[in-house]
Enzyme design. Structure first.
Site, PDB file in Angstrom:
ATOM      1  N   GLU A 194       0.809  -1.228   0.000  1.00  0.00           N
ATOM      2  CA  GLU A 194       0.000   0.000   0.000  1.00  0.00           C
ATOM      3  C   GLU A 194       0.840   1.276   0.000  1.00  0.00           C
ATOM      4  O   GLU A 194       0.837   2.043   0.970  1.00  0.00           O
ATOM      5  CB  GLU A 194      -0.905   0.007   1.233  1.00  0.00           C
ATOM      6  CG  GLU A 194      -1.924  -1.102   1.228  1.00  0.00           C
ATOM      7  CD  GLU A 194      -2.886  -1.037   2.414  1.00  0.00           C
ATOM      8  OE1 GLU A 194      -2.587  -0.336   3.402  1.00  0.00           O
ATOM      9  OE2 GLU A 194      -3.937  -1.670   2.354  1.00  0.00           O
ATOM     10  N   GLU A 386      -5.626  -8.209  -0.475  1.00  0.00           N
ATOM     11  CA  GLU A 386      -6.192  -8.021   0.876  1.00  0.00           C
ATOM     12  C   GLU A 386      -7.659  -7.661   0.731  1.00  0.00           C
ATOM     13  O   GLU A 386      -8.022  -6.842  -0.122  1.00  0.00           O
ATOM     14  CB  GLU A 386      -5.515  -6.869   1.626  1.00  0.00           C
ATOM     15  CG  GLU A 386      -4.196  -7.182   2.230  1.00  0.00           C
ATOM     16  CD  GLU A 386      -3.674  -6.050   3.101  1.00  0.00           C
ATOM     17  OE1 GLU A 386      -4.475  -5.377   3.787  1.00  0.00           O
ATOM     18  OE2 GLU A 386      -2.444  -5.850   3.083  1.00  0.00           O
TER      19      GLU A 386
HETATM   20  C1  BG6 Z   1      -4.167  -2.933   5.258  1.00  0.00           C
HETATM   21  C2  BG6 Z   1      -2.782  -3.256   5.736  1.00  0.00           C
HETATM   22  O1  BG6 Z   1      -4.241  -1.646   4.859  1.00  0.00           O
HETATM   23  O2  BG6 Z   1      -5.191  -3.040   6.198  1.00  0.00           O
HETATM   24  C3  BG6 Z   1      -2.739  -4.336   6.788  1.00  0.00           C
HETATM   25  O3  BG6 Z   1      -1.964  -3.607   4.644  1.00  0.00           O
HETATM   26  C4  BG6 Z   1      -3.829  -4.100   7.803  1.00  0.00           C
HETATM   27  O4  BG6 Z   1      -1.456  -4.362   7.353  1.00  0.00           O
HETATM   28  C5  BG6 Z   1      -5.169  -4.119   7.095  1.00  0.00           C
HETATM   29  O5  BG6 Z   1      -3.806  -4.979   8.877  1.00  0.00           O
HETATM   30  C6  BG6 Z   1      -6.367  -3.964   8.011  1.00  0.00           C
HETATM   31  O6  BG6 Z   1      -6.213  -2.858   8.829  1.00  0.00           O
HETATM   32  P1  BG6 Z   1      -6.350  -2.990  10.410  1.00  0.00           P
HETATM   33  O7  BG6 Z   1      -6.019  -1.656  10.954  1.00  0.00           O
HETATM   34  O8  BG6 Z   1      -7.751  -3.388  10.648  1.00  0.00           O
HETATM   35  O9  BG6 Z   1      -5.383  -4.025  10.831  1.00  0.00           O
END
Ligand code: BG6
Length: 487
Positions: A194, A386
């Site tokens: 990201e 993701e």
């Molecule tokens: C993404 C990141 O933006 O979001 C991850 O690459 C992150 O590292 C994921 O864990 C979810 O965000 P969060 O804050 O809920 O862990």
């Protein structure tokens, strides 16, 4: 004309995604150096009254306090979920679900503890060898992110992170080391997680202490410029060292919708989307897009570029574009609109969408829209690396977790990906975020769970660390077995 592709391609890469600093723990074991994420302190929402929804920022004063009195704070990313010692058990569970790929990141500080060493740390390299061997044993392709929100803290202290050009050769040394070491084991790579996170949190995205820079916006784009160059060098190195491998860029894709049909709002949505697309525009096309000249001028941003930078960007074009996708946004013509582009927190609510327990808008169709637009824009393979639902789960007395809400969320997103493929999108794979419960990036909570596998641990690091299969575990297994047909 390309033939209609109905359903997921045969070789579709189903799997799950994680990051070293959110799972490994063992933060000082086997020669690992301290990294920026080891200084992401847990801020108890019950004490602060508020959960900072995303990004951990650290100021120079905080860093000083964390270093001099670590006993006063909790740093959950230091213990993770103990993947470092339990990777065999975890990978066996991924294999049981039928994973074709497992996205993992390498901790830079495990390989070069301060980033400055000439020689890598053999014990660090050996750990990932073992992890990759374990994946390969089950026919799981490792998908490796070189830099996922962490770097040796020494590079923050000495150079203030990516705002300094000095990091480029240091990163290249690291990239070449891991490419050479794992060339026979890893076929899929991502340079930076990201990259557009630089716009949200300079510390998370670039290891830069914001209070030490003169102008945040200039520092943001200067850091990004250096990461673009480092990424281009890593892409070139990958093509040279493992010609058959694929290496991609990645952004956090947040589609901005216009609040109304008012042309001013439409224009604003277009501009917000451009700011997010700026990152893959550079990495997938190999040059700065023309719209940035005006943005830099209007915002008095002065990025120092050197002779040869432009040529390098052209030589370091990525093979595919990866995204994380969690939500869409709404934007309107207002003063602070450009600041909100790509940010996790938007003050404007979309009344058509439900929110997660952490107030993230749930928008599966937004994923399809994003994929179609990215496909039109780059005509390159895409990867959803993701996506997932962060929620509180309840472990029942007989060790079950009935997470039908997660199944519902994932099902709707998989359906929209299937539609996007019918729409002509070339999609390589899907790795759901946090396939096993892990430490939240933004809040450092354990209780914000994404996994198919429940990990018995609380926000303070208490628990047996035992792993339990959630209902979604069986759902995903079926989804993969049917190549996305049985949802
Ligand atoms: C993404 C990141 O933006 O979001 C991850 O690459 C992150 O590292 C994921 O864990 C979810 O965000 P969060 O804050 O809920 O862990």
């Amino acid at each position: 004309m390309k033939e209609l592709q109905a359903g997921f391609p045969k070789d579709f890469l189903w799997g799950g995604a994680t990051a070293a600093n959110q799972i490994e723990g063992a933060y000082l074991e086997d020669g690992k150096g301290l990294s920026t994420s080891d200084f992401a302190a847990y801020k108890d929402p019950y004490i602060t009254g508020k959960v900072d929804n995303f990004t951990f920022n650290v100021s120079s004063k905080e860093l000083e306090a964390y270093k001099s009195h670590p006993e006063k704070y909790l740093f959950p990313k230091r213990w993770g979920i103990d993947f470092y010692h339990r990777y065999k058990e975890d990978i066996a569970l991924f294999a049981e679900m039928g994973f074709k790929t497992f996205r993992i990141s390498i901790s830079w500080a495990r390989i070069f503890p301060t980033g400055l060493e000439e020689k890598p740390n053999e014990a660090g390299l050996d750990f990932y060898d073992k992890v990759f061997d374990e994946c390969i044993k089950y026919g799981i392709e490792p998908l490796v992110t070189m830099s996922h929100y962490e770097m040796p803290i020494t590079l923050t202290e000495k150079y203030n992170g990516w705002v300094s050009r000095e990091l480029i050769p240091l990163f290249e040394k690291y990239a070449r080391t891991i490419l050479k070491r794992y060339k026979n084991k890893v076929n899929y790579w991502i340079t930076f997680n990201e990259m557009n996170m630089d716009m949200n949190s300079l510390y998370t995205g670039a290891g830069t202490l914001e209070d030490l820079v003169e102008d945040t916006l200039t520092a943001t784009y200067q850091s990004s410029h250096h990461q673009f160059l480092a990424s281009a060098r890593a892409v070139k190195a990958c093509h040279e060292i493992i010609p058959e491998a694929k290496i991609g860029c990645m952004i956090n894709q947040i589609e901005s919708y216009a609040m109304t049909t008012k042309p001013e709002d439409q224009l604003q949505a277009l501009k917000s989307n451009q700011l997010n697309m700026f990152y893959p525009d550079v990495q997938a096309r190999g040059e700065y897009p023309s719209y940035m000249a005006r943005y830099f001028e209007d915002n008095a941003i002065h990025v120092v570029m050197e002779k040869g930078d432009e040529a390098l960007l052209k030589e370091g074009i990525v093979d595919y574009v990866a995204i994380s996708y969690y939500m869409s946004h709404v934007t309107e013509a207002r003063e602070d609109a450009s600041k909100l582009a790509g940010s996790f927190d938007s003050p404007i609510k979309n009344s058509y969408l439900e929110l997660t327990q952490w107030d993230w808008p749930i928008d599966p169709i937004g994923l399809r829209i994003s994929l179609i637009k990215l496909n039109d824009r780059y005509e390159k393979p895409l990867f959803v690396c993701e996506n997932g639902l962060g929620a509180k789960d309840e472990l029942t007395n007989n060790q079950k977790i009935h997470d039908d809400y997660r199944i519902d969320y994932l099902k709707k997103h998989v359906l929209q990906m299937r539609e996007a493929i019918r729409d002509g999108v070339d999609l390589m794979g899907y790795t759901t975020w946090g396939c096993i419960d892990l430490i939240s990036c933004g809040t450092s909570q354990m209780s914000k769970r994404y996994g198919f596998i429940y990990v018995d641990q609380d926000d303070k690091g208490q628990g047996s660390l035992a792993r339990y299969k959630k209902d979604s575990f069986y759902w995903y297994k079926e989804c993969i077995a049917s190549n996305g047909e049985t949802l």
